[in-house]
Scaffold this active site. Structure first.
Site, PDB file in Angstrom:
ATOM      1  N   HIS A  45       1.720 -23.554  -0.075  1.00 46.17           N
ATOM      2  CA  HIS A  45       1.364 -22.779  -1.277  1.00 46.17           C
ATOM      3  C   HIS A  45       2.037 -23.359  -2.520  1.00 46.17           C
ATOM      4  CE1 HIS A  45      -1.137 -19.387  -0.258  1.00 46.17           C
ATOM      5  NE2 HIS A  45      -0.337 -18.962   0.708  1.00 46.17           N
TER       6      HIS A  45
ATOM      7  N   GLY B 102       4.676 -13.601   4.896  1.00 39.98           N
ATOM      8  CA  GLY B 102       5.215 -14.527   3.918  1.00 39.98           C
ATOM      9  C   GLY B 102       4.490 -14.388   2.594  1.00 39.98           C
TER      10      GLY B 102
ATOM     11  N   CYS C 172      -3.977 -15.431   5.394  1.00 40.44           N
ATOM     12  CA  CYS C 172      -3.245 -15.529   4.135  1.00 40.44           C
ATOM     13  C   CYS C 172      -3.571 -14.305   3.284  1.00 40.44           C
ATOM     14  CB  CYS C 172      -3.675 -16.800   3.407  1.00 40.44           C
ATOM     15  SG  CYS C 172      -2.880 -17.015   1.814  1.00 40.44           S
ATOM     16  N   LEU C 173      -2.564 -13.746   2.629  1.00 40.30           N
ATOM     17  CA  LEU C 173      -2.784 -12.560   1.796  1.00 40.30           C
ATOM     18  C   LEU C 173      -3.734 -12.850   0.637  1.00 40.30           C
ATOM     19  CD1 LEU C 173       0.858 -11.135   1.629  1.00 40.30           C
ATOM     20  CD2 LEU C 173      -1.047 -10.232   2.965  1.00 40.30           C
TER      21      LEU C 173
ATOM     22  N   GLN D 187       1.272 -16.989  -5.343  1.00 36.01           N
ATOM     23  CA  GLN D 187       0.382 -15.891  -4.946  1.00 36.01           C
ATOM     24  C   GLN D 187       0.533 -14.655  -5.824  1.00 36.01           C
ATOM     25  OE1 GLN D 187       1.559 -16.234  -0.589  1.00 36.01           O
ATOM     26  NE2 GLN D 187      -0.558 -15.562  -0.440  1.00 36.01           N
TER      27      GLN D 187
ATOM     28  N   HIS E  53       3.296 -22.915   5.928  1.00 29.72           N
ATOM     29  CA  HIS E  53       2.236 -22.256   5.148  1.00 29.72           C
ATOM     30  C   HIS E  53       2.729 -21.988   3.716  1.00 29.72           C
ATOM     31  CE1 HIS E  53      -1.181 -19.189   4.939  1.00 29.72           C
ATOM     32  NE2 HIS E  53      -0.443 -18.867   3.899  1.00 29.72           N
ATOM     33  N   GLU E  54       3.967 -21.494   3.593  1.00 26.56           N
ATOM     34  CA  GLU E  54       4.496 -21.167   2.257  1.00 26.56           C
ATOM     35  C   GLU E  54       4.806 -22.420   1.439  1.00 26.56           C
ATOM     36  OE1 GLU E  54       3.959 -18.245   1.369  1.00 26.56           O
ATOM     37  OE2 GLU E  54       3.679 -17.465   3.386  1.00 26.56           O
TER      38      GLU E  54
HETATM   39 ZN   LIG Z   1      -0.801 -17.721   2.243  1.00 21.69          ZN
END
Ligand SMILES: [Zn+2]
Length: 169
Positions: free
Chosen positions: A139, A51, A93-94, A56, A135-136
């Site tokens: 963000h 995701g 998480c990226l 991000q 999670h998204e």
């Molecule tokens: Zn993330």
């Protein structure tokens, strides 16, 4: 964004202010928004993520993507309608490379969002997809998975977090 070549987007890391911003609604799904989704999908796949939220890539707008089992789910102006169940499992998480933590999430969610045609749709998700969607959406509200960890766990991770923040792109 303009209509020229696809903008080059890179994933920002923990410590970047965009990750703490509450993203602004999209409203109308314009060509620019569709292009953002396309470019974000490329960035997400290159980084091998499940995701990605616009925060991000440094854009505080309410656009996120989830891709599980090769099914891409764009989330434009997503809103959590209802949630049920609870499961605590490891999450990453990226924007927080090589860092994992146990995060409690609902096992089933109902979400309202716009699709790429701009129409409002209702999505039902469970398991990993439900987790990834939560999670998204976090963000887009400036929330990171580490915010859900215990204060002791966060303290234990503080040296790693500092390192990530220092190397932020
Ligand atoms: Zn993330």
């Amino acid at each position: 964004m303009d209509n020229s070549a696809a903008p080059e987007l890179t994933i920002v890391r923990y410590g970047h202010p965009a990750l703490r911003e509450k993203a602004q609604p999209i409203g109308r799904v314009t060509r620019d928004v569709k292009e953002l989704v396309t470019v974000m999908a490329q960035v997400m796949r290159t980084a091998r993520g499940l995701g990605l939220a616009a925060n991000q890539v440094g854009i505080a707008r309410r656009v996120a993507l989830v891709e599980i089992d090769e099914k891409l789910t764009p989330l434009i102006d997503p809103e959590l309608v209802s949630a049920a169940g609870a499961e605590t499992t490891d999450e990453g998480c990226l924007s927080l490379p090589r860092l994992y933590g146990n995060v409690p999430r609902p096992t089933r969610v109902v979400v309202r969002a716009r699709n790429l045609s701009g129409r409002r749709v209702t999505l039902e998700a469970e398991g990993l997809l439900a987790r990834a969607i939560c999670h998204e959406i976090d963000h887009l509200n400036g929330v990171l998975f580490i915010d859900h960890l215990s204060s002791i766990r966060r303290k234990l991770l503080s040296a790693k977090l500092k390192k990530i923040a220092e190397k932020r792109s």
